[in-house]
Design an enzyme around this catalytic site. Structure first.
Site, PDB file in Angstrom:
ATOM      1  N   CYS A  29     -11.292   3.993 -50.155  1.00 49.61           N
ATOM      2  CA  CYS A  29     -11.631   3.012 -51.203  1.00 49.61           C
ATOM      3  C   CYS A  29     -12.266   3.766 -52.462  1.00 49.61           C
ATOM      4  O   CYS A  29     -12.067   3.443 -53.573  1.00 49.61           O
ATOM      5  CB  CYS A  29     -12.242   1.761 -50.730  1.00 49.61           C
ATOM      6  N   HIS A  57     -20.444  19.338 -48.866  1.00 49.73           N
ATOM      7  CA  HIS A  57     -19.747  18.175 -49.357  1.00 49.73           C
ATOM      8  C   HIS A  57     -19.081  17.669 -48.284  1.00 49.73           C
ATOM      9  O   HIS A  57     -19.240  16.490 -47.882  1.00 49.73           O
ATOM     10  CB  HIS A  57     -19.011  18.615 -50.576  1.00 49.73           C
ATOM     11  N   GLU A  71     -16.786   4.313 -41.520  1.00 47.71           N
ATOM     12  CA  GLU A  71     -15.309   4.130 -41.617  1.00 47.71           C
ATOM     13  C   GLU A  71     -14.688   5.369 -42.436  1.00 47.71           C
ATOM     14  O   GLU A  71     -13.559   5.850 -41.785  1.00 47.71           O
ATOM     15  CB  GLU A  71     -14.854   3.125 -42.707  1.00 47.71           C
TER      16      GLU A  71
END
Lengths: 247, 360
Positions: free
Chosen positions: B45, B97, B114
């Site tokens: 998202c 990262h 998630e």
């Protein structure tokens, strides 16, 4: 100490460390009590020092029996300091005074004393579960949560543990008390009064719980008060026994 | 082999920009047209990222072009302003990262788990399609390990950070197992429905719904598998319920301490959890002073969520330290050149080497 430092630094992780640490201590306590018993040719409960070591051993024993069964996270972290305090006091205070024991070993008397001490271990664990309950309850009531909140068990689980430990202690203590009547010799009046007072105290808590006179929070608080009172009375019982040179 | 990451996230790009760079066939474009030897696209998202390995440098513009379908058969979207929103990490920075992303440290809600599932899914997709080879295999396997290490050795994922999940977490901390607990939902609004559903997901089956409109109560009851109760009879339910959720539009408080007191005397040994998500509040705040009652209004729930988030943020330093250790370890592997010069041939069975069941 490791758990306290871990909480302080926010690095606490649940694990089996406390169980194994208390287990290791339990082995040493058992070895000491066995050696002292061998030396005395009777159950090592002849002075306050031995009584306190036996009490610390009983707390560790009950924790090791019920801790994994109840699966109460952090119970070990709360139990270890109490064992440390009881045993630390016993080792530091000059209370290991040998009294001449006039009476020959009496199995009923030894069963009475040792069973009562193991019952004290269960009462101590009930008090520890009571402390855990009050800590968790306060956080839920005030809406102020610390890291420990996520690791402490739910209130209902803690209350179930308190109830079971109270029953375990009460049954063992009743057995110990009843066996005192078979000793075959008169016990000091102070000792009998103190022992019956402890029994009545715990009987009242259980009665109050089952008749729903006492809310869970009050039962938890009473477990702490009752154990503190029982410890004080234990001192009285031991002092009285020493005066009469009875183990 | 150069290892790199090019992407967009909520830190630098708004949702309109991010959605311009999501599509379906980017991996194919990255491999065929941009010159990547290996490529994996992670889409969540809040982020669109490409992890790749290439013999020669692949520019950010080429990656962005593939993501926006400007290169290859489908040429649409993506302006030069959008390109400036991209970030790029190479070598160890790329490794760090990814480890941070997989551990939830780069997420909008710090510590959310998630993203780890999404990373595993993205890796699995790339592996089965053959787009991920030896380099990305090693990189992602280590990232999953680092994320697991962070999760088990810090409190970064502890506590709930949304109102609904906070309510459920508190209920669990009061009652333990929620199966068999009785819940009364007062007011059939959207928020109470969400909270009720969250409780149902944790095993609650005895649900009673009461609303001024009985019809609406029946609708919600049907949705959550509960029973509709006439509005005038809800106070009596307080004798037997364990959890009360209120969200009516009433201007005056519906539950007062003096009304609850007689009922509490009958249930002294059973706690009552009251979740008041109505504004204005439906429950008199004095109710929280009563023994065995735990009252949380919307602000208290939000405050708990904020505390959890603050607790998670306190864990960032510890999590970063764990990640630094994994990055260093991975860098050493990289410097030894064990996994970078070769292709999948140096990693036999990589195609037949899916994630361990514990990692899926």
């Amino acid at each position: 100490m490791r758990t306290i430092v871990a909480f302080w630094g926010g690095t606490f992780r649940p694990g089996r460390f406390n169980f194994f640490a208390i287990g290791a201590g339990f082995i040493f306590q058992t070895a000491f009590l066995a050696m002292r018993g061998h030396e005395l040719h009777r159950c090592p409960l002849t002075n306050l020092f031995e009584v306190l070591i036996f009490l610390a051993w009983s707390i560790a024993l009950i924790y090791m029996v019920v801790g994994p069964a109840y699966r109460l996270s952090l119970m070990g972290a709360f139990t270890a300091p109490l064992v440390l305090i009881v045993q630390g006091f016993a080792l530091i205070a000059p209370i290991d005074i040998r009294h001449p024991v006039k009476l020959p070993p009496n199995p009923w008397l030894e069963f009475h004393a040792s069973m009562s001490m193991v019952a004290y271990g269960a009462f101590a664990l009930a008090g520890i579960a009571g402390v855990m309950y009050l800590v968790q309850e306060r956080q839920l009531k005030t809406h102020q949560f610390r890291s420990i909140f996520h690791h402490l068990p739910p209130l209902s689980d803690l209350f179930s543990a308190i109830t079971r430990l109270l029953w375990l202690g009460f049954v063992l203590y009743t057995l110990g008390l009843a066996s005192g009547f078979f000793v075959g010799q008169p016990l000091p009046r102070v000792q009998v009064v103190c022992a019956v007072a402890v029994w009545l105290l715990y009987a009242a808590i259980l009665q109050g719980k089952y008749l729903r006179w006492l809310a869970p929070k009050r039962v938890a608080a009473l477990c702490i008060v009752a154990f503190s009172a029982a410890l004080t009375l234990l001192w009285g019982i031991t002092f009285s026994a020493q005066l009469h040179s009875i183990p | 082999m150069n290892l790199f990451c090019v992407g967009l996230s909520h830190h630098r790009a708004n949702v309109e920009t991010r959605e311009r760079f999501t599509g379906g066939s980017e991996t194919d474009c990255l491999l065929r047209h941009a010159g990547c030897a290996e490529a994996l696209v992670l889409t969540t998202c809040n982020r669109v990222e490409v992890y790749g390995a290439a013999e020669t440098r692949v520019t950010t513009e080429e990656i962005a072009g593939c993501l926006a379908h400007k290169i290859g058969p489908n040429r649409t979207g993506g302006s030069s302003e959008d390109i400036s929103a991209f970030y790029r990490y190479e070598g160890p920075e790329c490794v760090e990262h990814l480890f941070r992303v997989a551990s939830g440290l780069d997420s909008m809600v710090v510590g959310e788990t998630e993203v780890l599932g999404q990373a595993k899914k993205a890796y699995e997709t790339a592996r089965t399609s053959g787009a991920a080879g030896a380099c990305l295999h090693r990189l992602f396997q280590r990232a999953f390990r680092a994320a697991k290490h962070v999760r088990t050795h810090t409190d970064i994922t502890r506590g709930s950070v949304s109102v609904g999940s906070v309510a459920v977490e508190l209920a669990v901390k009061i009652f333990g197992d929620l199966a068999g607990r009785k819940v009364l939902v007062l007011g059939a609004g959207e928020t109470s429905e969400r909270t009720t559903r969250a409780l149902v997901s944790r095993g609650v089956t005895d649900l009673r719904v009461s609303n001024r409109s009985l019809e609406r109560a029946r609708e919600l009851a049907a949705l959550v598998g509960g029973t509709a109760i006439p509005f005038d009879s809800w106070p009596e339910q307080c004798r037997e319920i364990d959890i009360l959720i209120t969200s009516t539009s009433s201007e005056a408080a519906l539950l007062m301490a003096e009304n609850l007191a007689p009922m509490l005397r009958e249930r002294l040994d059973r706690p009552l959890f009251v979740i008041d998500i109505a504004v204005p509040r439906n429950v008199d705040p004095a109710v929280n002073e009563m023994g065995g009652v735990y009252l949380y209004d919307i602000d208290s729930l939000q405050s708990v969520a904020d505390q959890s988030l603050a607790l998670r943020r306190q864990q960032i330093a510890a999590a970063e330290a764990i990640i630094a250790g994994h990055v260093l370890n991975f860098k050493e592997t990289l410097e030894r050149g064990l996994n970078w010069r070769g292709s999948s041939a140096t990693h036999p069975n990589i195609a037949e080497n899916p994630l361990r069941p514990s990692e899926l």
